[in-house]
Design a protein around this motif. Structure first.
Motif, short mmCIF file in Angstrom:
data_model
loop_
_atom_site.label_atom_id
_atom_site.label_comp_id
_atom_site.label_asym_id
_atom_site.label_seq_id
_atom_site.Cartn_x
_atom_site.Cartn_y
_atom_site.Cartn_z
N LYS A 8 0.88 5.24 1.41
CA LYS A 8 0.22 6.15 2.33
C LYS A 8 0.46 7.58 1.86
O LYS A 8 1.60 8.03 1.75
CB LYS A 8 0.76 5.96 3.75
CG LYS A 8 -0.02 6.68 4.79
CD LYS A 8 0.44 6.29 6.17
CE LYS A 8 -0.66 6.59 7.16
NZ LYS A 8 -0.58 5.81 8.35
N ASP A 21 -12.05 11.61 -7.42
CA ASP A 21 -12.25 12.80 -6.59
C ASP A 21 -13.68 13.33 -6.64
O ASP A 21 -14.07 14.11 -5.77
CB ASP A 21 -11.28 13.91 -7.02
CG ASP A 21 -9.86 13.64 -6.58
OD1 ASP A 21 -9.68 12.94 -5.57
OD2 ASP A 21 -8.93 14.12 -7.24
N GLY A 30 -2.00 10.62 5.04
CA GLY A 30 -2.58 9.84 6.12
C GLY A 30 -3.55 8.76 5.70
O GLY A 30 -4.13 8.09 6.54
N LYS A 31 -3.74 8.54 4.40
CA LYS A 31 -4.67 7.51 3.92
C LYS A 31 -3.89 6.46 3.15
O LYS A 31 -3.02 6.78 2.35
CB LYS A 31 -5.73 8.15 3.04
CG LYS A 31 -6.77 7.17 2.54
CD LYS A 31 -7.99 7.87 2.04
CE LYS A 31 -9.03 7.03 1.42
NZ LYS A 31 -9.15 5.68 1.66
N ASP A 32 -4.21 5.19 3.40
CA ASP A 32 -3.57 4.08 2.69
C ASP A 32 -4.32 3.75 1.41
O ASP A 32 -5.55 3.62 1.42
CB ASP A 32 -3.52 2.82 3.57
CG ASP A 32 -2.43 2.90 4.62
OD1 ASP A 32 -1.37 3.46 4.31
OD2 ASP A 32 -2.65 2.40 5.73
N TYR A 33 -3.58 3.62 0.32
CA TYR A 33 -4.13 3.23 -0.97
C TYR A 33 -3.51 1.90 -1.35
O TYR A 33 -2.29 1.77 -1.40
CB TYR A 33 -3.82 4.29 -2.03
CG TYR A 33 -4.43 5.63 -1.71
CD1 TYR A 33 -5.76 5.92 -2.02
CD2 TYR A 33 -3.68 6.62 -1.07
CE1 TYR A 33 -6.31 7.15 -1.70
CE2 TYR A 33 -4.24 7.85 -0.76
CZ TYR A 33 -5.55 8.11 -1.07
OH TYR A 33 -6.10 9.32 -0.76
N ASP A 57 -13.61 3.55 -7.44
CA ASP A 57 -12.20 3.17 -7.48
C ASP A 57 -11.63 3.29 -8.89
O ASP A 57 -12.24 2.83 -9.86
CB ASP A 57 -12.01 1.73 -6.99
CG ASP A 57 -12.11 1.63 -5.48
OD1 ASP A 57 -12.00 2.67 -4.81
OD2 ASP A 57 -12.27 0.50 -4.98
N TRP A 105 2.55 11.32 -7.76
CA TRP A 105 1.15 11.20 -7.33
C TRP A 105 0.32 12.27 -8.03
O TRP A 105 0.69 13.44 -8.03
CB TRP A 105 1.06 11.34 -5.81
CG TRP A 105 -0.25 10.87 -5.27
CD1 TRP A 105 -1.32 11.63 -4.95
CD2 TRP A 105 -0.62 9.52 -4.99
NE1 TRP A 105 -2.34 10.85 -4.47
CE2 TRP A 105 -1.95 9.55 -4.50
CE3 TRP A 105 0.02 8.30 -5.13
CZ2 TRP A 105 -2.63 8.39 -4.13
CZ3 TRP A 105 -0.65 7.15 -4.76
CH2 TRP A 105 -1.96 7.21 -4.27
N ILE A 159 -7.10 4.23 -6.38
CA ILE A 159 -7.36 5.54 -5.80
C ILE A 159 -8.81 5.90 -6.10
O ILE A 159 -9.26 5.72 -7.22
CB ILE A 159 -6.44 6.62 -6.43
CG1 ILE A 159 -4.97 6.20 -6.34
CG2 ILE A 159 -6.65 7.97 -5.77
CD1 ILE A 159 -4.03 7.07 -7.14
N SER A 192 0.85 -1.19 0.00
CA SER A 192 0.00 0.00 0.00
C SER A 192 0.89 1.24 0.00
O SER A 192 2.06 1.18 0.35
CB SER A 192 -0.95 0.01 1.19
OG SER A 192 -0.22 0.16 2.39
#
Length: 170
Positions: free
Chosen positions: A26, A67, A29-32, A72, A120, A64, A24
């Protein structure tokens, strides 16, 4: 981690194929989750007693959410890295990439991970014409319209709406 002492001692060019160990990524603060990953094709060349040229290619797919509608989306990162790394003592004010080096070991996974972070995307969309979700009920508007009434007012008119509420008869 890969030991590079043999490269620094004059072994010439070393080519290796290594697996990517993380599952994954990060970001904020969010894991993908990583859905697919290739092996790392790594090439190490000695430049001096304390510097090596590091080159690699790898491919990683990360899931991901869109937005706008939170569907997904699988984003592929085709990574290429080519830079020199120093294995000498570095003064604090010097701008040398040494964060990947511990003793005579090179953290290849950290190199790959950081390349993903550098690449990213600012915005991820499932399609260019994604309609997003309804602000009232949360329905994905790409799958159809919702039964909510469109009560969305222009925010510039909110002050006038407050005035009308104040003088409304009960």
């Amino acid at each position: 981690m890969i030991n590079v002492s043999n490269v620094l001692s004059g072994a010439g060019t070393v080519k290796k194929t290594l697996p990517i160990s993380f599952d994954s990524v990060k970001v904020f603060g969010k894991d993908y989750p990583v859905t697919s990953k290739s092996d790392i094709d790594l090439t190490l060349d000695r430049l001096s007693k304390e510097e090596i040229q590091v080159s690699f290619t790898a491919s990683v797919e990360v899931t991901i959410p869109c937005d706008r509608c939170l569907t997904d989306v699988i984003k592929q990162f085709d990574l290429t890295f080519d830079d020199k790394l120093s294995f000498q003592e570095v003064e604090e004010n010097e701008d040398v990439k040494s964060g990947y080096v511990v003793g005579y070991n090179l953290d290849v996974d950290k190199l790959v991970y950081d390349e993903i972070l550098v690449n990213w995307p600012d915005k991820v969309l499932c399609s260019e014409d994604c309609k997003g979700v309804c602000g009232s009920c949360g329905k994905n508007l790409n799958l159809g319209t919702c039964d909510c009434q469109d009560t969305g007012l222009d925010l510039r008119m909110a002050v006038i709406q407050d005035i009308f509420k104040e003088f409304k008869e009960v």
